[in-house]
Design a protein around this motif. Structure first.
Motif, PDB file in Angstrom:
ATOM      1  N   SER A  99       0.849  -1.191   0.000  1.00 52.68           N
ATOM      2  CA  SER A  99       0.000   0.000   0.000  1.00 52.68           C
ATOM      3  C   SER A  99       0.885   1.242   0.000  1.00 52.68           C
ATOM      4  O   SER A  99       1.266   1.757   1.043  1.00 52.68           O
ATOM      5  CB  SER A  99      -0.917  -0.016   1.228  1.00 52.68           C
ATOM      6  OG  SER A  99      -1.791   1.085   1.183  1.00 52.68           O
ATOM      7  N   VAL A 100       1.217   1.693  -1.214  1.00 51.03           N
ATOM      8  CA  VAL A 100       2.116   2.839  -1.367  1.00 51.03           C
ATOM      9  C   VAL A 100       1.490   3.927  -2.241  1.00 51.03           C
ATOM     10  O   VAL A 100       2.178   4.658  -2.934  1.00 51.03           O
ATOM     11  CB  VAL A 100       3.494   2.412  -1.925  1.00 51.03           C
ATOM     12  CG1 VAL A 100       4.286   1.631  -0.883  1.00 51.03           C
ATOM     13  CG2 VAL A 100       3.349   1.621  -3.217  1.00 51.03           C
ATOM     14  N   GLY A 101       0.150   3.994  -2.213  1.00 48.21           N
ATOM     15  CA  GLY A 101      -0.541   5.069  -2.903  1.00 48.21           C
ATOM     16  C   GLY A 101      -1.075   4.726  -4.283  1.00 48.21           C
ATOM     17  O   GLY A 101      -1.604   5.595  -4.969  1.00 48.21           O
ATOM     18  N   ALA A 129       8.507   8.454   3.144  1.00 53.15           N
ATOM     19  CA  ALA A 129       7.480   7.999   2.204  1.00 53.15           C
ATOM     20  C   ALA A 129       8.055   6.943   1.268  1.00 53.15           C
ATOM     21  O   ALA A 129       9.267   6.837   1.093  1.00 53.15           O
ATOM     22  CB  ALA A 129       6.956   9.185   1.388  1.00 53.15           C
ATOM     23  N   LYS A 130       7.177   6.175   0.678  1.00 52.21           N
ATOM     24  CA  LYS A 130       7.492   5.224  -0.398  1.00 52.21           C
ATOM     25  C   LYS A 130       8.638   4.272  -0.055  1.00 52.21           C
ATOM     26  O   LYS A 130       9.553   4.061  -0.840  1.00 52.21           O
ATOM     27  CB  LYS A 130       7.783   5.954  -1.711  1.00 52.21           C
ATOM     28  CG  LYS A 130       6.637   6.814  -2.213  1.00 52.21           C
ATOM     29  CD  LYS A 130       5.414   6.004  -2.565  1.00 52.21           C
ATOM     30  CE  LYS A 130       4.306   6.843  -3.145  1.00 52.21           C
ATOM     31  NZ  LYS A 130       3.358   7.336  -2.141  1.00 52.21           N
ATOM     32  N   ALA A 161      -7.241   4.152   3.229  1.00 53.82           N
ATOM     33  CA  ALA A 161      -6.909   4.063   1.809  1.00 53.82           C
ATOM     34  C   ALA A 161      -7.375   2.731   1.235  1.00 53.82           C
ATOM     35  O   ALA A 161      -7.594   1.760   1.968  1.00 53.82           O
ATOM     36  CB  ALA A 161      -5.399   4.193   1.618  1.00 53.82           C
ATOM     37  N   THR A 212      -4.510   3.181   8.414  1.00 56.71           N
ATOM     38  CA  THR A 212      -3.102   3.558   8.415  1.00 56.71           C
ATOM     39  C   THR A 212      -2.666   3.827   9.848  1.00 56.71           C
ATOM     40  O   THR A 212      -3.444   4.324  10.667  1.00 56.71           O
ATOM     41  CB  THR A 212      -2.824   4.779   7.515  1.00 56.71           C
ATOM     42  OG1 THR A 212      -1.409   4.895   7.315  1.00 56.71           O
ATOM     43  CG2 THR A 212      -3.337   6.072   8.101  1.00 56.71           C
TER      44      THR A 212
END
Length: 179
Positions: free
Chosen positions: A32-34, A92-93, A154, A164
């Motif tokens: 789950s990275v966007g 992030a990421k 998300a 999250t």
């Protein structure tokens, strides 16, 4: 010491393609990275072109972990935040190739990101990770503190919602606000 070389990444076709492959693999394997599955390689490369452009402007640092010449992991340190937040950075990421998970690459990436944040004068790191299949154990092992969980935050890459978990960590010399 990590067997992986960790270094900031520049926008070259080889790097962008390696990051694109890593992002597609991560999403396909449920990360789950966007993004949602299926993620097209070209769309992944467009994302990385923008991210690496932001890095070239000094707004972030995109780090890569290499096993020899092969890019096997990445994490982004976001430095450009609103004017009232010059003391913090965001993680992030965070992604590691499935073939290289649980071998120390993510830990090495996170430690390097933290060192860079301190070098940029930051005293607080924040991040979030999915409740289901996220990297919470890694972040907690590295000293991040759980603030709380936001439910249904998300879409998961293959459908459905996930919450999250929001984390923070004090780093470097903590600045005392002036009165």
């Amino acid at each position: 010491m990590s067997p992986f070389a960790i270094k900031p990444l520049d926008d070259t076709p080889q790097i962008r393609n390696g990051l694109g492959e890593l992002l597609v693999e991560t999403v396909a394997s449920g990360g789950s990275v966007g993004f949602v599955h299926p993620l097209l390689f070209d769309d992944a490369c467009v994302f990385w072109k923008d991210s690496l452009g932001s890095a070239a402007r000094g707004e972030r640092v995109v780090l890569g972990a290499f096993d020899g010449e092969v890019l096997i992991g990445t994490v982004t340190l976001v430095l450009k935040l609103p004017p009232n937040q010059p003391h913090r950075a965001e993680i992030a990421k965070m992604m590691t190739r499935v073939s290289h998970r649980h071998r120390g690459a993510a830990t090495a990436l996170m430690r390097t990101a933290e060192q860079l944040a301190v070098a940029h004068g930051r005293t607080l790191l924040v991040l979030d990770t999915a409740v289901e299949d996220g990297a919470a154990p890694l972040y907690e092992k590295l000293g991040f503190q759980l603030t709380g969980v936001i439910p249904d935050y998300a879409l998961k890459p293959h459908g459905g919602l996930t919450g999250t978990m929001v984390y923070w960590k004090r780093i470097g010399a903590v600045a005392i606000p002036s009165s």
